[in-house]
Design a protein around this motif. Sequence first.
Motif, PDB file in Angstrom:
ATOM      1  N   ALA A   1     -56.674 -36.690  65.876  1.00  0.00           N
ATOM      2  CA  ALA A   1     -56.314 -37.707  64.880  1.00  0.00           C
ATOM      3  C   ALA A   1     -56.885 -37.345  63.519  1.00  0.00           C
ATOM      4  O   ALA A   1     -56.215 -37.491  62.482  1.00  0.00           O
ATOM      5  N   ALA A   2     -58.134 -36.863  63.498  1.00  0.00           N
ATOM      6  CA  ALA A   2     -58.742 -36.458  62.232  1.00  0.00           C
ATOM      7  C   ALA A   2     -57.971 -35.303  61.599  1.00  0.00           C
ATOM      8  O   ALA A   2     -57.756 -35.279  60.376  1.00  0.00           O
ATOM      9  N   GLU A   3     -57.523 -34.351  62.413  1.00  0.00           N
ATOM     10  CA  GLU A   3     -56.740 -33.239  61.889  1.00  0.00           C
ATOM     11  C   GLU A   3     -55.435 -33.725  61.280  1.00  0.00           C
ATOM     12  O   GLU A   3     -55.031 -33.280  60.195  1.00  0.00           O
ATOM     13  N   ASP A   4     -54.761 -34.650  61.958  1.00  0.00           N
ATOM     14  CA  ASP A   4     -53.500 -35.179  61.429  1.00  0.00           C
ATOM     15  C   ASP A   4     -53.717 -35.938  60.118  1.00  0.00           C
ATOM     16  O   ASP A   4     -52.943 -35.779  59.163  1.00  0.00           O
ATOM     17  N   PHE A   5     -54.757 -36.748  60.059  1.00  0.00           N
ATOM     18  CA  PHE A   5     -55.039 -37.505  58.832  1.00  0.00           C
ATOM     19  C   PHE A   5     -55.367 -36.561  57.666  1.00  0.00           C
ATOM     20  O   PHE A   5     -54.911 -36.776  56.536  1.00  0.00           O
ATOM     21  N   LEU A   6     -56.168 -35.539  57.938  1.00  0.00           N
ATOM     22  CA  LEU A   6     -56.518 -34.590  56.887  1.00  0.00           C
ATOM     23  C   LEU A   6     -55.293 -33.837  56.385  1.00  0.00           C
ATOM     24  O   LEU A   6     -55.155 -33.563  55.186  1.00  0.00           O
TER      25      LEU A   6
ATOM     26  N   CYS B   1     -49.223 -35.428  51.530  1.00  0.00           N
ATOM     27  CA  CYS B   1     -48.470 -36.647  51.198  1.00  0.00           C
ATOM     28  C   CYS B   1     -48.328 -36.799  49.676  1.00  0.00           C
ATOM     29  O   CYS B   1     -49.315 -36.647  48.939  1.00  0.00           O
ATOM     30  N   PRO B   2     -47.138 -37.107  49.154  1.00  0.00           N
ATOM     31  CA  PRO B   2     -46.949 -37.242  47.706  1.00  0.00           C
ATOM     32  C   PRO B   2     -47.550 -38.530  47.142  1.00  0.00           C
ATOM     33  O   PRO B   2     -47.823 -38.617  45.950  1.00  0.00           O
ATOM     34  N   ASN B   3     -47.760 -39.555  47.982  1.00  0.00           N
ATOM     35  CA  ASN B   3     -48.288 -40.839  47.523  1.00  0.00           C
ATOM     36  C   ASN B   3     -49.816 -40.779  47.445  1.00  0.00           C
ATOM     37  O   ASN B   3     -50.495 -40.546  48.447  1.00  0.00           O
ATOM     38  N   SER B   4     -50.373 -40.965  46.247  1.00  0.00           N
ATOM     39  CA  SER B   4     -51.813 -40.838  46.048  1.00  0.00           C
ATOM     40  C   SER B   4     -52.596 -41.876  46.837  1.00  0.00           C
ATOM     41  O   SER B   4     -53.666 -41.591  47.378  1.00  0.00           O
ATOM     42  N   LYS B   5     -52.096 -43.125  46.906  1.00  0.00           N
ATOM     43  CA  LYS B   5     -52.798 -44.170  47.654  1.00  0.00           C
ATOM     44  C   LYS B   5     -52.818 -43.845  49.140  1.00  0.00           C
ATOM     45  O   LYS B   5     -53.830 -44.040  49.820  1.00  0.00           O
ATOM     46  N   LEU B   6     -51.690 -43.368  49.642  1.00  0.00           N
ATOM     47  CA  LEU B   6     -51.618 -43.020  51.060  1.00  0.00           C
ATOM     48  C   LEU B   6     -52.522 -41.828  51.368  1.00  0.00           C
ATOM     49  O   LEU B   6     -53.138 -41.754  52.435  1.00  0.00           O
ATOM     50  N   ARG B   7     -52.648 -40.895  50.425  1.00  0.00           N
ATOM     51  CA  ARG B   7     -53.541 -39.752  50.629  1.00  0.00           C
ATOM     52  C   ARG B   7     -54.983 -40.236  50.765  1.00  0.00           C
ATOM     53  O   ARG B   7     -55.727 -39.751  51.623  1.00  0.00           O
ATOM     54  N   ALA B   8     -55.379 -41.174  49.925  1.00  0.00           N
ATOM     55  CA  ALA B   8     -56.736 -41.704  49.994  1.00  0.00           C
ATOM     56  C   ALA B   8     -56.982 -42.434  51.308  1.00  0.00           C
ATOM     57  O   ALA B   8     -58.050 -42.301  51.926  1.00  0.00           O
ATOM     58  N   THR B   9     -55.981 -43.197  51.754  1.00  0.00           N
ATOM     59  CA  THR B   9     -56.105 -43.922  53.027  1.00  0.00           C
ATOM     60  C   THR B   9     -56.263 -42.946  54.193  1.00  0.00           C
ATOM     61  O   THR B   9     -57.107 -43.144  55.087  1.00  0.00           O
ATOM     62  N   CYS B  10     -55.459 -41.878  54.188  1.00  0.00           N
ATOM     63  CA  CYS B  10     -55.526 -40.886  55.261  1.00  0.00           C
ATOM     64  C   CYS B  10     -56.884 -40.184  55.277  1.00  0.00           C
ATOM     65  O   CYS B  10     -57.442 -39.908  56.353  1.00  0.00           O
ATOM     66  N   LYS B  11     -57.424 -39.926  54.099  1.00  0.00           N
ATOM     67  CA  LYS B  11     -58.721 -39.276  54.034  1.00  0.00           C
ATOM     68  C   LYS B  11     -59.811 -40.180  54.608  1.00  0.00           C
ATOM     69  O   LYS B  11     -60.716 -39.722  55.324  1.00  0.00           O
TER      70      LYS B  11
END
Length: 730
Positions: free
Chosen positions: A26-31, A37-47
Amino acid sequence: MAKYSKAAKAELEKDFNQAFRLYVKAAEDFLHLSRTCPNSKLRATCKTQAGKALERAEKIKVVKQDLVPVAKNAFSEQEQLFVLQKSSIVNKNHFPMWDERSHDISSTAQPPLSADQVKNAAAWRRLPQTKLVFPVCIRKIPAGSHAILKLGYMSVESCSMEPTGVSADPHRRQITNLSGWNFDVYVNGFETPALAISPGKGRGYDFPGSDSSIDLHALAGWIPEQIEIRSPRFQREKTWLMILDGYTKALSRFRILRPYWLKEREGERLLTIFDPWLHGLDVTNIEMEAQHSRAFHLSWDAVCDLFDSIYLSWDPAIFQHQLHFHGMWKREDIKKGDNSSHVNLRLQSNIEQTDQTEYDVWIQLTRHVVETSRKSEYISLLVHNGGEADLVTNMDALSLKGEYTNCKHILIRTHLSGLNRSLSMIASYDGDSDCNGFTVTVYSHHTMSWIEDSWKALYSKELEGAFTSKTGGGNPTYPTFMLNPQYHLRILPDMQGPTTGRRSAKARTSVVVRGDRHVPMNITLVWSQGERVSEMGHNDVAVTSGPYSYGYVHAAKDLAPGDYTLIISAFEPRHLGQFSLHVDSSHRFDVNSIPQEGAGMFTKVIRGAWAVETAGGSPSFKKYASNPAYELKITTATQIQIRLQLVEPSSTTSLNITLFHATRSAALGTHVVTSGPYSDAISGVVTPRITLQPGKYIAIPSTYNPGIRASFKMIVYSTNAVNVVPIMRT
């Protein structure tokens, strides 16, 4: 989120191994999403979510110390992207990939200027940032969802598009040999020791240059190929026909020292060569440029005599399909001082089994350049299919493959058909880097797919060995082949599986030998009772590693439980050095070194020859007693074994050695032991080991046919010192 939820559920159920594995995945997928991901907010959430998953995984590691390690899938999108991102840092400068979001061009360092440029007070000036950045070109090739990173240090000498950065003197005159980009130009085709095609040779930039085929690969994704004219495997006729065919079909564009003209007329093969520093000529009109005073003509034979290498560039459009793999070479054992690393890959095609047509498959290995100051970096690519694995038993087809080169690219041509739809390959690296990226690209006319195999052996053993002056026997064409290191491999039945058929279940077995990159080696596994093997036929071989290859060989197969003889050989007896043997199996097994013939015994070597009067042949020709004879004096009970070999092996000469007990009642005495039927084996013939009582014995070496004049070597092994003297004929 699905994997994270499953991991949390497994943790609640106390299934810590499963929970740990799912948290890591799961951590690998989120990273991965946080990077792509082009969406900056979604990138922060995934991180953030990746951090939570890793935190849970770390807590599980504290609770359960003996967790099952999570294996990485080298073929996953995340791992492929990781390799590309790691390789995008060159000389500590970051060069973003084509589809990377941020591209801070101001941070890109330009290469240092050459001596000529510094003398003219040259300085860098930057053109509009919409252009490509030199010397590194990063482009995307439509080969799936991955961005392909292409690295190359270019000697672009004839182009028409302005580069991003050019050097100019104070009067604003461009003094580089970069003049743009036009794929209709001809690029450097041949290299001679007197003129190395490199920007660092007087004009251009003070950084390592490259040949034209690498330039076109970096700029346009064309397939680079280097043909070594000085190689013993260079075929002048075949190479000319290949180049002529590619030229006439416009599938290949290359030149010799700049634009060239290639033609075959009235049996004469000619090439027109031009000075690479000509300017102001219309290169689109080759006929006009050929009249220039600095153009000259050479025959194909002259080219092969004068030059060292041919650099070709092939349009990848000649193939309908491409398949990529980005991997990392990681040094396995730094403590042993081994600078090599190897990656095994397998692939398969979708060719119909009934299709017997052989289709071309090209495989290209590219070494990622991340630090240009490294000088001693070598790569190798060994590719073989099932048909090539039997070459070791074909004396006329023995071959060397997988030579190391310091080039950045290697191209291997092979073929597949419905009868043989899979390929195995070994990509190797030898150098100072502990971790270096690479790309394997497969060009084919059918769709191909990687065989993603993450098998891990249950049982493993590693042994050390060496090719020495006494144990380096060479390939099977040498009579000394029997001296090579040999091992008794015994695979035990599986007693832990289902009762039905468990004793006959095959064991997945893998054998790897690592040695010096200058030593070509081979693995051959022979059906036997575990004894030393001196000769083998096609039907004796259980599995081989294929052609002799440098520094690393690998053989794998599902084997039935039983006894085998494992033979490790170098290509020639002069190839000496240490090696390590690693055996993996799904079944329990034993592997032990087999002693050399005559180990622990006295050895006496007698040299002789069959002359006109002593070449009596076999007993069938009634002159057997005229053969050379040797008397052995035994003073105490002694074990004896005798081997007979030709000094110069011949496949048409059959040998025999027979031992008689000298008596007064018979001319030669009574028969004691023989090597058996006359044999033309390269290694010669040998008697069984027997015990002799005190007395006198006569050894008779003979050929089957009389009248054969040849030199021989007779080797007598004994547990006690034995006096051997020739019997003089009267």
